[in-house]
Design an enzyme around this catalytic site. Structure first.
Site, PDB file in Angstrom:
ATOM      1  N   LYS A 194       3.162   3.211  -2.682  1.00  0.00           N
ATOM      2  CA  LYS A 194       2.931   3.330  -1.237  1.00  0.00           C
ATOM      3  C   LYS A 194       3.535   4.584  -0.620  1.00  0.00           C
ATOM      4  CE  LYS A 194       2.384  -1.606  -0.331  1.00  0.00           C
ATOM      5  NZ  LYS A 194       2.758  -2.748   0.532  1.00  0.00           N
ATOM      6  N   ASN A 235      -0.567   1.845   2.782  1.00  0.00           N
ATOM      7  CA  ASN A 235      -1.178   0.802   1.957  1.00  0.00           C
ATOM      8  C   ASN A 235      -2.704   0.803   2.037  1.00  0.00           C
ATOM      9  OD1 ASN A 235      -1.631  -0.480   4.500  1.00  0.00           O
ATOM     10  ND2 ASN A 235      -1.557  -2.476   3.501  1.00  0.00           N
ATOM     11  N   GLU A 239       0.302   7.938  12.596  1.00  0.00           N
ATOM     12  CA  GLU A 239       1.680   7.974  13.105  1.00  0.00           C
ATOM     13  C   GLU A 239       2.489   6.757  12.670  1.00  0.00           C
ATOM     14  OE1 GLU A 239       4.007   8.275  17.414  1.00  0.00           O
ATOM     15  OE2 GLU A 239       1.845   8.621  17.312  1.00  0.00           O
ATOM     16  N   SER A 297      -6.805  -9.288  -3.871  1.00  0.00           N
ATOM     17  CA  SER A 297      -7.610  -8.457  -2.979  1.00  0.00           C
ATOM     18  C   SER A 297      -9.095  -8.435  -3.351  1.00  0.00           C
ATOM     19  CB  SER A 297      -7.054  -7.031  -2.927  1.00  0.00           C
ATOM     20  OG  SER A 297      -5.801  -7.019  -2.276  1.00  0.00           O
ATOM     21  N   ASP A 347       0.280  -3.361   6.668  1.00  0.00           N
ATOM     22  CA  ASP A 347       1.184  -4.457   6.304  1.00  0.00           C
ATOM     23  C   ASP A 347       1.887  -5.049   7.528  1.00  0.00           C
ATOM     24  OD1 ASP A 347       0.722  -4.476   3.551  1.00  0.00           O
ATOM     25  OD2 ASP A 347       2.229  -2.938   3.165  1.00  0.00           O
ATOM     26  N   THR A 356      23.152  -5.334   1.730  1.00  0.00           N
ATOM     27  CA  THR A 356      23.830  -4.043   1.900  1.00  0.00           C
ATOM     28  C   THR A 356      23.691  -3.638   3.366  1.00  0.00           C
ATOM     29  OG1 THR A 356      23.130  -3.452  -0.339  1.00  0.00           O
ATOM     30  CG2 THR A 356      23.984  -1.679   1.050  1.00  0.00           C
TER      31      THR A 356
END
Length: 276
Positions: free
Chosen positions: A66, A87, A78, A17, A102, A153
């Site tokens: 986060k 993030n 929202e 970044s 993201d 899962t």
């Protein structure tokens, strides 16, 4: 006086970044500098208090913070609320507002890099963790025909589908998804399977993959995973995770400065660094 921006995470030393943002600040002639802030999990509240006290203009937030930052913010938009993760934080005259770039960054990268319109597309999302959440809720805002989720899962995938409250989604085990692979136009891996150092892992078998399918992997280290190489060998169109990294950063930069950066320039900087 320079504005200060940065990244809150633990660890952060591997982050690209600063490379992207400091170059963009210089390109626009913005007096600002982006720094890395290594913040232990038990220090998240103090770190956010430090952002306020020091007048830091904005920060990105990465693993594992986060979700943890949310209670310390004044407002969460929202989209980020729905995902349950932030993030990007903007310091708006002392008021800290949380966003999540993201998922929107991923969707923007997918559409622009792969030259695809998502209207009517059948999409399979592999994984149901943090990476999947942002992408899934962003995909729900498109006109895709189906957005199904496969996960090791199945209950975790089922929970995410329930949260989405959207009739276009179903959930499957990985084995069931492998059988259905030919049904999809776009297949997205959001798991860590294949990420360095476990480079031989693959999220699922591509035996039934149809040529021409877009296969996307949010991993960018290695630059091209074993799974992505196999997908291309089977005639798929492949995308790695560099685009998501760059576009989520570009969206954060825009929220901080009101300027849309040169995405191609950002991307080339990242690619050059990854190939060193």
């Amino acid at each position: 006086m320079e504005n200060v921006y940065g990244l809150l995470g633990f660890p952060v030393k591997h982050s690209l970044s600063p490379l992207m943002h400091n170059d963009a600040f210089a390109y626009f002639g913005i007096p600002a500098r982006y720094h890395l802030f290594s913040v232990k999990p038990e220090q998240v509240g103090e770190a956010i208090a430090g952002v306020r006290a020091l007048g830091i203009a904005g920060v990105n937030v990465t693993i594992p913070h986060k979700m943890a930052v949310i209670p310390f913010l004044d407002e969460v938009d929202e989209h980020a609320q729905r995902i349950g993760a932030v993030n990007t934080i903007v310091n708006d005259n002392g008021r800290l507002v949380g966003y999540n770039t993201d998922g929107p960054g991923y969707v923007k990268a997918l559409e622009e890099e792969m030259d695809v319109h998502l209207d009517g597309k059948r999409i399979l999302l592999i994984g149901a963790g943090g990476g999947a959440r942002g992408i899934y809720f962003s995909l729900l805002s498109t006109a895709a025909e189906r957005i199904d989720i496969a996960n090791r899962t199945t209950e975790k995938a089922a929970r995410l589908v329930r949260e989405g409250e959207d009739g276009r989604s179903a959930f499957f085990s990985l084995a069931e998804a492998e059988k259905r692979l030919a049904e999809y136009d776009i297949i997205i891996n959001t798991t860590s399977a294949g990420m360095h150092p476990l480079v031989n892992e693959q999220p699922l078998s591509l035996e039934r993959l149809q040529p021409g399918t877009v296969v996307s992997d949010i991993i960018y280290n290695p630059f091209e995973t074993k799974w992505l190489k196999e997908a291309k060998a089977r005639g798929a169109r492949g995308q790695n995770g560099v685009g998501m990294l760059v576009y989520q950063g570009a969206l954060a930069f825009e929220k901080w400065t009101g300027q849309w950066p040169d995405v191609n320039r950002m991307k080339q900087l990242v690619i050059d660094q990854l190939r060193r």
